[in-house]
Design a protein around this motif. Structure first.
Motif, mmCIF file in Angstrom:
data_model
loop_
_atom_site.group_PDB
_atom_site.id
_atom_site.type_symbol
_atom_site.label_atom_id
_atom_site.label_comp_id
_atom_site.label_asym_id
_atom_site.label_seq_id
_atom_site.Cartn_x
_atom_site.Cartn_y
_atom_site.Cartn_z
ATOM 1 N N GLN A 1 0.821 -1.206 0.000
ATOM 2 C CA GLN A 1 0.000 0.000 0.000
ATOM 3 C C GLN A 1 0.859 1.262 0.000
ATOM 4 O O GLN A 1 0.552 2.250 -0.673
ATOM 5 C CB GLN A 1 -0.947 0.007 1.201
ATOM 6 C CG GLN A 1 -1.895 1.202 1.239
ATOM 7 C CD GLN A 1 -2.705 1.339 -0.035
ATOM 8 O OE1 GLN A 1 -3.271 0.359 -0.529
ATOM 9 N NE2 GLN A 1 -2.751 2.526 -0.595
ATOM 10 N N GLU A 2 1.955 1.222 0.746
ATOM 11 C CA GLU A 2 2.867 2.366 0.768
ATOM 12 C C GLU A 2 3.474 2.585 -0.618
ATOM 13 O O GLU A 2 3.623 3.730 -1.075
ATOM 14 C CB GLU A 2 3.972 2.121 1.799
ATOM 15 C CG GLU A 2 4.941 3.290 1.954
ATOM 16 C CD GLU A 2 6.048 2.992 2.947
ATOM 17 O OE1 GLU A 2 6.978 3.811 3.044
ATOM 18 O OE2 GLU A 2 5.982 1.939 3.630
ATOM 19 N N TYR B 1 2.108 1.674 -3.536
ATOM 20 C CA TYR B 1 1.072 2.183 -4.424
ATOM 21 C C TYR B 1 0.925 3.700 -4.276
ATOM 22 O O TYR B 1 0.825 4.434 -5.259
ATOM 23 C CB TYR B 1 -0.282 1.541 -4.116
ATOM 24 C CG TYR B 1 -0.333 0.036 -4.236
ATOM 25 C CD1 TYR B 1 0.559 -0.668 -5.049
ATOM 26 C CD2 TYR B 1 -1.293 -0.685 -3.536
ATOM 27 C CE1 TYR B 1 0.498 -2.055 -5.149
ATOM 28 C CE2 TYR B 1 -1.363 -2.060 -3.634
ATOM 29 C CZ TYR B 1 -0.469 -2.738 -4.433
ATOM 30 O OH TYR B 1 -0.540 -4.098 -4.529
ATOM 31 N N ALA B 2 0.888 4.161 -3.036
ATOM 32 C CA ALA B 2 0.727 5.592 -2.772
ATOM 33 C C ALA B 2 1.924 6.379 -3.295
ATOM 34 O O ALA B 2 1.767 7.482 -3.844
ATOM 35 C CB ALA B 2 0.534 5.831 -1.282
ATOM 36 N N GLN B 3 3.110 5.819 -3.128
ATOM 37 C CA GLN B 3 4.321 6.508 -3.584
ATOM 38 C C GLN B 3 4.329 6.634 -5.105
ATOM 39 O O GLN B 3 4.703 7.684 -5.652
ATOM 40 C CB GLN B 3 5.554 5.747 -3.109
ATOM 41 C CG GLN B 3 6.870 6.431 -3.450
ATOM 42 C CD GLN B 3 8.058 5.723 -2.811
ATOM 43 O OE1 GLN B 3 7.977 5.238 -1.685
ATOM 44 N NE2 GLN B 3 9.155 5.649 -3.537
ATOM 45 N N ASP C 1 1.654 6.652 -7.081
ATOM 46 C CA ASP C 1 0.631 7.652 -7.406
ATOM 47 C C ASP C 1 1.205 9.059 -7.291
ATOM 48 O O ASP C 1 1.029 9.903 -8.181
ATOM 49 C CB ASP C 1 -0.565 7.516 -6.458
ATOM 50 C CG ASP C 1 -1.738 6.792 -7.093
ATOM 51 O OD1 ASP C 1 -1.594 6.310 -8.237
ATOM 52 O OD2 ASP C 1 -2.797 6.715 -6.453
ATOM 53 N N GLU C 2 1.891 9.312 -6.188
ATOM 54 C CA GLU C 2 2.454 10.645 -5.955
ATOM 55 C C GLU C 2 3.507 10.981 -7.015
ATOM 56 O O GLU C 2 3.550 12.111 -7.530
ATOM 57 C CB GLU C 2 3.065 10.703 -4.556
ATOM 58 C CG GLU C 2 3.604 12.071 -4.179
ATOM 59 C CD GLU C 2 4.145 12.103 -2.762
ATOM 60 O OE1 GLU C 2 4.723 13.145 -2.375
ATOM 61 O OE2 GLU C 2 3.996 11.093 -2.028
ATOM 62 N N GLU D 1 1.748 11.652 -10.476
ATOM 63 C CA GLU D 1 1.046 12.931 -10.487
ATOM 64 C C GLU D 1 2.041 14.083 -10.526
ATOM 65 O O GLU D 1 1.790 15.115 -11.153
ATOM 66 C CB GLU D 1 0.120 13.048 -9.271
ATOM 67 C CG GLU D 1 -0.820 14.242 -9.325
ATOM 68 C CD GLU D 1 -1.711 14.271 -10.553
ATOM 69 O OE1 GLU D 1 -2.069 15.390 -10.982
ATOM 70 O OE2 GLU D 1 -2.026 13.195 -11.113
ATOM 71 N N SER E 1 -9.046 9.654 -6.791
ATOM 72 C CA SER E 1 -7.665 10.117 -6.672
ATOM 73 C C SER E 1 -7.339 11.039 -7.841
ATOM 74 O O SER E 1 -8.031 11.022 -8.876
ATOM 75 C CB SER E 1 -6.711 8.921 -6.681
ATOM 76 O OG SER E 1 -6.716 8.310 -7.965
ATOM 77 N N GLY F 1 -3.521 1.949 -6.008
ATOM 78 C CA GLY F 1 -3.038 3.313 -5.860
ATOM 79 C C GLY F 1 -3.165 3.752 -4.425
ATOM 80 O O GLY F 1 -3.286 2.928 -3.509
ATOM 81 N N ALA F 2 -3.181 5.069 -4.236
ATOM 82 C CA ALA F 2 -3.258 5.622 -2.886
ATOM 83 C C ALA F 2 -4.502 5.158 -2.149
ATOM 84 O O ALA F 2 -4.519 5.089 -0.919
ATOM 85 C CB ALA F 2 -3.221 7.140 -2.954
ATOM 86 N N LYS F 3 -5.561 4.824 -2.894
ATOM 87 C CA LYS F 3 -6.802 4.382 -2.269
ATOM 88 C C LYS F 3 -6.935 2.866 -2.216
ATOM 89 O O LYS F 3 -8.011 2.356 -1.916
ATOM 90 C CB LYS F 3 -7.995 5.011 -3.001
ATOM 91 C CG LYS F 3 -8.110 6.515 -2.775
ATOM 92 C CD LYS F 3 -9.278 7.103 -3.540
ATOM 93 C CE LYS F 3 -9.468 8.564 -3.176
ATOM 94 N NZ LYS F 3 -10.094 8.758 -1.873
#
Length: 222
Positions: free
Chosen positions: A4-5, A7-9, A11-12, A15, A43, A209-211
């Motif tokens: 999950q970490e 995926y969020a990274q 995404d960031e 973007e 997101s 992703g982040a979600k």
């Protein structure tokens, strides 16, 4: 690093490729938080995907089922030509008012109509009004009646209309058989209809992703 970490990274990072944060979208998110709205907007990555889909199909009329604070609405409305319009449906009057504030602040109030009421009722009203069909429909509301939203959307479409639905994988629950969760059974019924209805050609894609783990459905009316 946990999944999950990561995926969020990612995404960031992705973007960030598109430049600095968008002031209007960030302000929209802040107003949503300040108003106590649930943190369930799409997101930025999905918002940008929706905008690209709208541009790719040349959408002049867009229908959105589920407004919340208008975050995804802003992404979609920015893809409209000068004479385009977007109708977005929101059940909660408080959410609708926050969305109107966000759309006005983003300079989009003239192109977007926010209708308040149960979506199945407002969809019926749109059908009865007999206006022009929509070129793009985005469904992102309560999941239990997703199949009914799809059926109603088809009444407002034309051959070539693109229909996108969010949250159709539910962390994999859509594939795990029977469930007591109406959100899961709702997307299962939606998936069965989308896969079997001869009026559409459909594809389901898992997303991370982040979600977290979820998915999108993309359908084209035949």
């Amino acid at each position: 690093m946990e999944a999950q970490e990561l995926y969020a990274q990612v995404d960031e990072h992705l973007e960030g490729l598109f430049g600095p944060p968008d002031a209007d979208l960030e302000a929209a998110s802040r107003r949503a938080v300040d108003a106590g709205l649930p943190s369930i907007s799409v997101s930025p990555a999905i918002g940008r995907f929706l905008q690209v889909v709208a541009l790719s199909c040349g959408a002049r009329r867009i229908l959105e089922v589920g407004t919340l604070a208008g975050y995804s609405t802003i992404w979609l409305a920015r893809a409209l030509p000068a004479d385009g319009e977007l109708v977005t449906l929101e059940y909660d009057p408080t959410h609708a008012e926050v969305a109107r504030q966000n759309l006005a602040a983003a300079g989009l109030a003239e192109q977007v109509e926010v209708r308040v009421g149960a979506a199945i009722d407002t969809l019926r009203e749109l059908t009865e009004e007999g206006g022009e069909p929509f070129d793009l429909v985005f469904i992102d509301a309560d999941k239990a009646p997703y199949a009914e939203y799809l059926e109603a959307s088809l009444q407002l479409a034309h051959p070539g209309t693109v229909i996108v639905a969010d949250n159709v994988v539910r962390q994999g629950a859509v594939a795990l058989g029977s469930s007591d969760d109406p959100s899961v059974t709702g997307v299962q019924r939606f998936a069965e209809l989308a896969a079997s209805d001869p009026r559409v050609t459909a594809s389901f894609v898992q997303t991370v992703g982040a979600k977290g783990h979820d998915g999108l459905a993309v359908l084209v009316v035949r």
